[in-house]
Motif scaffolding. Structure first.
Motif, PDB file in Angstrom:
ATOM      1  N   LEU A  46       0.834  -1.199   0.000  1.00  0.00           N
ATOM      2  CA  LEU A  46       0.000   0.000   0.000  1.00  0.00           C
ATOM      3  C   LEU A  46       0.873   1.255   0.000  1.00  0.00           C
ATOM      4  CD1 LEU A  46      -2.867   1.022   0.012  1.00  0.00           C
ATOM      5  CD2 LEU A  46      -2.853   0.950   2.506  1.00  0.00           C
ATOM      6  N   MET A  47       1.949   1.206   0.796  1.00  0.00           N
ATOM      7  CA  MET A  47       2.865   2.349   0.848  1.00  0.00           C
ATOM      8  C   MET A  47       3.489   2.591  -0.516  1.00  0.00           C
ATOM      9  SD  MET A  47       2.932   3.893   3.685  1.00  0.00           S
ATOM     10  CE  MET A  47       4.368   4.600   4.437  1.00  0.00           C
ATOM     11  N   GLU A  48       3.831   1.498  -1.194  1.00  0.00           N
ATOM     12  CA  GLU A  48       4.471   1.665  -2.498  1.00  0.00           C
ATOM     13  C   GLU A  48       3.482   2.265  -3.499  1.00  0.00           C
ATOM     14  OE1 GLU A  48       7.069  -1.528  -3.632  1.00  0.00           O
ATOM     15  OE2 GLU A  48       6.807  -0.985  -5.737  1.00  0.00           O
ATOM     16  N   THR A  64       7.580  13.489  -1.202  1.00  0.00           N
ATOM     17  CA  THR A  64       6.881  12.205  -1.120  1.00  0.00           C
ATOM     18  C   THR A  64       7.358  11.436   0.105  1.00  0.00           C
ATOM     19  OG1 THR A  64       6.599  12.052  -3.503  1.00  0.00           O
ATOM     20  CG2 THR A  64       6.514   9.997  -2.276  1.00  0.00           C
ATOM     21  N   GLN A  65       8.665  11.419   0.297  1.00  0.00           N
ATOM     22  CA  GLN A  65       9.231  10.711   1.445  1.00  0.00           C
ATOM     23  C   GLN A  65       8.681  11.285   2.743  1.00  0.00           C
ATOM     24  OE1 GLN A  65      10.856   7.986   0.631  1.00  0.00           O
ATOM     25  NE2 GLN A  65      10.503   7.581   2.794  1.00  0.00           N
ATOM     26  N   ARG A  66       8.631  12.603   2.812  1.00  0.00           N
ATOM     27  CA  ARG A  66       8.154  13.254   4.026  1.00  0.00           C
ATOM     28  C   ARG A  66       6.689  12.900   4.299  1.00  0.00           C
ATOM     29  NH1 ARG A  66       7.774  19.442   6.148  1.00  0.00           N
ATOM     30  NH2 ARG A  66       5.737  19.129   7.102  1.00  0.00           N
ATOM     31  N   LEU A  67       5.868  12.928   3.221  1.00  0.00           N
ATOM     32  CA  LEU A  67       4.450  12.636   3.388  1.00  0.00           C
ATOM     33  C   LEU A  67       4.253  11.189   3.844  1.00  0.00           C
ATOM     34  CD1 LEU A  67       2.864  14.463   0.316  1.00  0.00           C
ATOM     35  CD2 LEU A  67       2.720  15.122   2.710  1.00  0.00           C
ATOM     36  N   LEU A  68       5.015  10.284   3.241  1.00  0.00           N
ATOM     37  CA  LEU A  68       4.855   8.874   3.588  1.00  0.00           C
ATOM     38  C   LEU A  68       5.312   8.598   5.022  1.00  0.00           C
ATOM     39  CD1 LEU A  68       5.901   7.060   0.298  1.00  0.00           C
ATOM     40  CD2 LEU A  68       3.613   7.471   1.194  1.00  0.00           C
ATOM     41  N   SER A  72       2.887   7.052   7.905  1.00  0.00           N
ATOM     42  CA  SER A  72       3.088   5.809   8.654  1.00  0.00           C
ATOM     43  C   SER A  72       3.183   6.115  10.148  1.00  0.00           C
ATOM     44  CB  SER A  72       4.316   5.049   8.154  1.00  0.00           C
ATOM     45  OG  SER A  72       5.459   5.831   8.302  1.00  0.00           O
ATOM     46  N   GLN A  73       3.686   7.287  10.495  1.00  0.00           N
ATOM     47  CA  GLN A  73       3.729   7.661  11.902  1.00  0.00           C
ATOM     48  C   GLN A  73       2.315   7.848  12.444  1.00  0.00           C
ATOM     49  OE1 GLN A  73       5.936  11.212  12.933  1.00  0.00           O
ATOM     50  NE2 GLN A  73       7.817  10.018  12.738  1.00  0.00           N
ATOM     51  N   ARG A  74       1.511   8.541  11.652  1.00  0.00           N
ATOM     52  CA  ARG A  74       0.162   8.855  12.058  1.00  0.00           C
ATOM     53  C   ARG A  74      -0.689   7.594  12.218  1.00  0.00           C
ATOM     54  NH1 ARG A  74      -2.141  13.913  11.934  1.00  0.00           N
ATOM     55  NH2 ARG A  74      -0.328  14.762  10.898  1.00  0.00           N
ATOM     56  N   LEU A  75      -0.540   6.712  11.269  1.00  0.00           N
ATOM     57  CA  LEU A  75      -1.384   5.524  11.300  1.00  0.00           C
ATOM     58  C   LEU A  75      -0.759   4.392  12.102  1.00  0.00           C
ATOM     59  CD1 LEU A  75      -2.640   5.534   7.632  1.00  0.00           C
ATOM     60  CD2 LEU A  75      -3.833   6.333   9.670  1.00  0.00           C
ATOM     61  N   GLY A  76       0.549   4.530  12.306  1.00  0.00           N
ATOM     62  CA  GLY A  76       1.254   3.542  13.115  1.00  0.00           C
ATOM     63  C   GLY A  76       1.083   2.136  12.581  1.00  0.00           C
ATOM     64  N   ARG A  77       1.232   1.201  13.449  1.00  0.00           N
ATOM     65  CA  ARG A  77       1.067  -0.175  13.016  1.00  0.00           C
ATOM     66  C   ARG A  77      -0.309  -0.692  13.402  1.00  0.00           C
ATOM     67  NH1 ARG A  77       5.155  -0.974  10.308  1.00  0.00           N
ATOM     68  NH2 ARG A  77       4.164  -2.854   9.550  1.00  0.00           N
ATOM     69  N   GLY A  78      -1.116   0.226  13.868  1.00  0.00           N
ATOM     70  CA  GLY A  78      -2.461  -0.158  14.303  1.00  0.00           C
ATOM     71  C   GLY A  78      -3.320  -0.647  13.153  1.00  0.00           C
ATOM     72  N   GLU A  79      -4.467  -1.091  13.504  1.00  0.00           N
ATOM     73  CA  GLU A  79      -5.354  -1.645  12.493  1.00  0.00           C
ATOM     74  C   GLU A  79      -5.900  -0.548  11.587  1.00  0.00           C
ATOM     75  OE1 GLU A  79      -9.137  -4.563  12.690  1.00  0.00           O
ATOM     76  OE2 GLU A  79      -7.290  -5.086  13.758  1.00  0.00           O
ATOM     77  N   ALA A  89      -5.721  11.053   6.821  1.00  0.00           N
ATOM     78  CA  ALA A  89      -4.352  11.215   7.307  1.00  0.00           C
ATOM     79  C   ALA A  89      -3.490  11.912   6.254  1.00  0.00           C
ATOM     80  CB  ALA A  89      -3.759   9.859   7.650  1.00  0.00           C
ATOM     81  N   LEU A  90      -3.655  11.488   5.013  1.00  0.00           N
ATOM     82  CA  LEU A  90      -2.858  12.078   3.940  1.00  0.00           C
ATOM     83  C   LEU A  90      -3.215  13.551   3.763  1.00  0.00           C
ATOM     84  CD1 LEU A  90      -0.777  11.450   1.749  1.00  0.00           C
ATOM     85  CD2 LEU A  90      -2.657  11.000   0.190  1.00  0.00           C
ATOM     86  N   ARG A  91      -4.517  13.825   3.825  1.00  0.00           N
ATOM     87  CA  ARG A  91      -4.991  15.204   3.669  1.00  0.00           C
ATOM     88  C   ARG A  91      -4.382  16.090   4.748  1.00  0.00           C
ATOM     89  NH1 ARG A  91     -10.818  14.589   3.762  1.00  0.00           N
ATOM     90  NH2 ARG A  91     -10.377  13.319   1.930  1.00  0.00           N
ATOM     91  N   THR A  92      -4.366  15.569   5.994  1.00  0.00           N
ATOM     92  CA  THR A  92      -3.798  16.354   7.082  1.00  0.00           C
ATOM     93  C   THR A  92      -2.313  16.593   6.842  1.00  0.00           C
ATOM     94  OG1 THR A  92      -5.282  15.039   8.435  1.00  0.00           O
ATOM     95  CG2 THR A  92      -3.834  16.550   9.580  1.00  0.00           C
ATOM     96  N   GLU A  93      -1.621  15.555   6.388  1.00  0.00           N
ATOM     97  CA  GLU A  93      -0.189  15.699   6.123  1.00  0.00           C
ATOM     98  C   GLU A  93       0.068  16.780   5.070  1.00  0.00           C
ATOM     99  OE1 GLU A  93       2.603  14.497   7.354  1.00  0.00           O
ATOM    100  OE2 GLU A  93       1.452  13.528   8.948  1.00  0.00           O
TER     101      GLU A  93
END
Lengths: 315, 456
Positions: A46-48, A64-68, A72-79, A89-93
């Motif tokens: 999904l990240m790719e 792009t690197q910064r946004l990604l 991943s920080q925002r969404l973490g490894r959570g579900e 999350a992307l919109r906020t970033e």
């Protein structure tokens, strides 16, 4: 030139932008719902896919690197609940990245005229932007004058004069081949004598790698500065929204040579997604003033971080 | 423009060089570097994917594994693929039809259609001795028609008189009719700039294409275009059958990714590239030469051709004679002619760009050796009397003041010019001595400083 934008229902920046982007394939998150469905986490695939979409929108490697990373920080490894969460999350970033540079142009000076010097590479849309900007300032109740400083390109003076006629705005010009600085000097004198509020000066398009032409711009700035130490109050760089990462090189060179104080990004109603705006915000901290979102006279809008992020990430 | 990409690829090769053996692991890493380099050069994503896939496949094959220098073998693969993606040979315009041959130009707003139309007209008029008619069907952009008419006047070809209130299709038909009756060889049809997604405008270009039945439909694209290049090219390609591409504004520092993308997407070869502001700044696109330029190997063939065109043969022979005599008789008039010839060839920058190993020099030079400065040098010499030009030794303080005043420069500028001239004379004497030529060459190379007489 049609005036499709005028009096259109829902003519806000967001709608105009979205309409432009929708013409091709929607924002960068188009079809994201199907991608997210069935996934439990923000995994590598999904990240790719997100990376591909951002790069494909000219966002550039760095931004792009910064946004990604942010994502991943925002969404973490959570579900992962749903696509909506990823999009939010992307919109906020994106909004966070853009907010610091979204600074509207404040046309205020104790000693008018307020001078706007427009610069940019060939074909970025300087003259058209000047026409739209003049219309906008006029609608705000200011008196405007134009200076035909593009004395190089054939018929550039005539193009600006047409705009002047259409808007009923005086245009100070000399024939093609005249000295640009002297045209702008004349215009400044005239504007002051007639008590004009805003003087917008056109210049010839030039590639940022041509140092002799950049020197000419510095001369124009010097001449203006001698008339009024505060002038030019705004040096507006016009960038073509279809340009890729080269827009960064343009912005850097122009900034170093002529102290650019603001940027206008044009042609965002085309198929280009204008992601280079994000690259600009990431690399350089030049205020973003306007975006051009259509051919109509009123299609030059102040740049707004939320609307832009929304238009990019909407389905 | 292609400098950036070659620098990135160099760095990739450097890293490979340190490795004795190529493993799947470091191929993947390196391919990722190549991918980033291409993306930063604004090569479109689908093209990057296809390209890196190809490179990966070949790199994993025997040719790299067997090689003693895997780094070089890898770069060779990238180079081959670059050439392949851009098309392997020069594709000239197919104008061998019953005249008039009609050429239609299409492209986005601001891509440089009108300028390219004028450049192409001049190219066909001067180099291929064609009788060219220019016609603008852009009735939308204010003053677009005047722009083309003015340019036509400058280059000495005819522009078809256009009424801006006419329908573009009608204008084109009339122009073709006029060309038939007046025996023109080529009609160049400039069209309105458009955003590819604008249906009405795309419909117009379709109708124009149908009306004039061009033998060549050229897509004009800005070298600075980003990822959108593929989408736009594809959209235009769907509307009208494209037969070729003109890549514009390649004299900037764009890394030229569009050159790779457009060919890949449309299948239409890049036929010309715009290399400057003036109407003579259009070159046929040589994929192999451009590929070697991307890789920093220089483009000597174009350079030689350009020099041949720019130089006045007679003057060159005279100068050569003087050079052989060790600079005897080399005076300020020769000095001035040399300067003028550099300007004629599109400035020192465009020469340096093509010289092997001179890529980096270009940036350093650009500031010092711009056209304005060369013009000033020429002006100073022009302000001298013939006697002074032949025997610079007689120029004393009072003469210097007169020359400076006549040119509008400071006396120091005159002094500087005389000093440069003397150094140049000295250099020529060295050439005559044994091994002198090599020494002179060393002086000219980066690190050895600028050749005297150039820049401050």
């Amino acid at each position: 030139m049609s005036e499709t934008g005028s009096g259109n229902a829902g003519g806000g920046l967001f709608n105009r932008l979205r309409r432009g982007l929708a013409r091709t394939s929607g924002g960068i998150t188009e079809g994201l719902a199907t991608l997210v469905a069935g996934r439990k986490r923000l995994d590598d695939d999904l990240m790719e896919e997100m990376e591909t979409r951002l790069l494909g929108a000219d966002v550039g490697v760095e931004a792009t690197q910064r946004l990604l990373d942010g994502l991943s920080q925002r969404l973490g490894r959570g579900e992962l609940r749903d696509a909506e969460a990823v999009m939010d999350a992307l919109r906020t970033e994106i909004t966070d990245l853009l907010r610091p540079v979204a600074q509207p142009l404040a046309v205020e000076t104790a000693a008018p005229p307020f001078v706007i010097l427009t610069v940019g590479v060939n074909g970025a849309g300087k003259t058209t932007t000047i026409g739209k900007l003049a219309a906008r300032l006029q609608a705000e109740g200011r008196s405007v004058m134009l200076a035909a400083g593009d004395t190089f390109r054939a018929a550039a003076v005539e193009q600006l004069q047409r705009w002047g006629e259409r808007l009923g705005v005086p245009v100070i010009a000399q024939p093609t081949g005249a000295d640009a600085a002297s045209v702008i000097y004349d215009a400044h004198q005239a504007a002051r004598a007639r008590g004009i509020d805003v003087l917008i000066a056109d210049t010839a398009g030039r590639l940022h790698t041509q140092s002799n032409l950049m020197e000419e711009l510095r001369k124009i700035r010097r001449v203006l500065g001698r008339q009024d130490p505060g002038a030019p109050h705004e040096t507006l760089l016009v960038l073509d929204g279809c340009n890729g990462q080269n827009a960064l090189a343009q912005a850097e060179k122009f900034r170093d040579m002529v102290e650019v104080t603001g940027v206008a990004v044009t042609k965002l109603d085309g198929t280009a997604k204008g992601g280079v705006v994000l690259a600009l915000a990431e690399r350089l901290a030049i205020p973003l003033r306007f975006v051009g979102v259509g051919e109509g006279v009123d299609d030059l809008r102040p740049f707004d971080a939320e609307s832009f992020a929304e238009a990019l990430t909407t389905e | 423009m292609f400098d950036g990409l070659s620098k990135r690829l160099d760095a990739v090769a450097q890293r490979m060089r340190g490795r004795g053996r190529i493993t799947e692991e470091n191929i993947r890493e390196t391919v990722r570097d190549v991918r980033m380099a291409l993306l930063e050069a604004d090569v479109a994503l689908p093209v990057v994917r296809a390209f890196t896939e190809q490179v990966k496949e070949r790199a994993a094959g025997a040719e790299v594994a067997k090689s003693l220098t895997p780094g070089q073998a890898f770069v060779k693969i990238v180079q081959d693929e670059l050439v392949r993606t851009m098309g392997e040979k020069v594709e000239p315009l197919a104008l061998n039809v019953q005249p008039p041959a009609i050429v239609l130009l299409a492209g986005l707003q601001g891509a440089g259609k009108t300028t390219s139309a004028a450049k192409l007209a001049r190219y066909l008029h001067e180099r291929e001795k064609k009788r060219v008619l220019l016609v603008s069907c852009d009735v939308y952009r204010p003053a677009a028609i005047e722009q083309l008419a003015t340019l036509a006047g400058e280059i000495g070809v005819e522009a078809f008189p256009v009424d801006a209130n006419d329908d573009p299709e009608k204008i084109a038909r009339k122009a073709v009719d006029h060309a038939k009756r007046h025996y023109f060889d080529v009609v160049l049809v400039d069209t309105a700039g458009r955003l590819a997604v604008d249906e009405a405008m795309m419909d117009e270009i379709r109708r124009l294409h149908g009306a004039v039945q061009p033998v060549e439909t050229l897509f004009v694209v800005d070298a600075m275009t980003g990822q959108d290049a593929v989408r736009t090219a594809a959209a235009f390609g769907e509307a009208v059958p494209l037969t070729g591409v003109i890549l514009t504004k390649t004299d900037g520092d764009a890394r030229g990714g569009a050159a790779l993308s457009v060919r890949h997407v449309t299948g239409a070869p890049v036929k010309f590239m715009g290399v400057g502001e003036k109407t003579d700044a259009l070159e046929p696109f040589h994929p192999d030469r451009v590929a070697s330029r991307i890789l920093g190997m220089g483009d000597v063939v174009s350079l030689v051709e350009e020099v041949e065109r720019g130089i006045d043969k007679e003057k060159a022979e005279q100068l050569e004679k003087k050079l052989r005599k060790g600079g005897k008789g080399f005076d300020l008039t020769d000095f001035r002619d040399q300067m003028e010839q550099i300007t004629n060839m599109g400035g020192i920058g465009s020469l340096m760009e093509k010289m092997p190993g001179m890529g980096g020099m270009q940036e350093r030079l650009q500031g010092q050796m711009d056209e304005g400065r060369v013009r000033r040098l020429v002006a100073i010499v022009n302000a001298m009397t013939p006697a002074e030009r032949a025997r610079p030794d007689i120029i004393n303080g009072s003469r210097k003041r007169r020359i400076a005043a006549g040119t509008g420069v400071q006396v120091q500028d005159v002094n500087r010019l005389l000093k440069q001239f003397k150094q140049m004379q000295k250099m020529m004497k060295q050439v005559k001595k044994k091994g002198g030529a090599r020494r002179m060459f060393e002086q000219m190379m980066p690190g050895g400083g600028m050749p005297p007489g150039m820049g401050r």
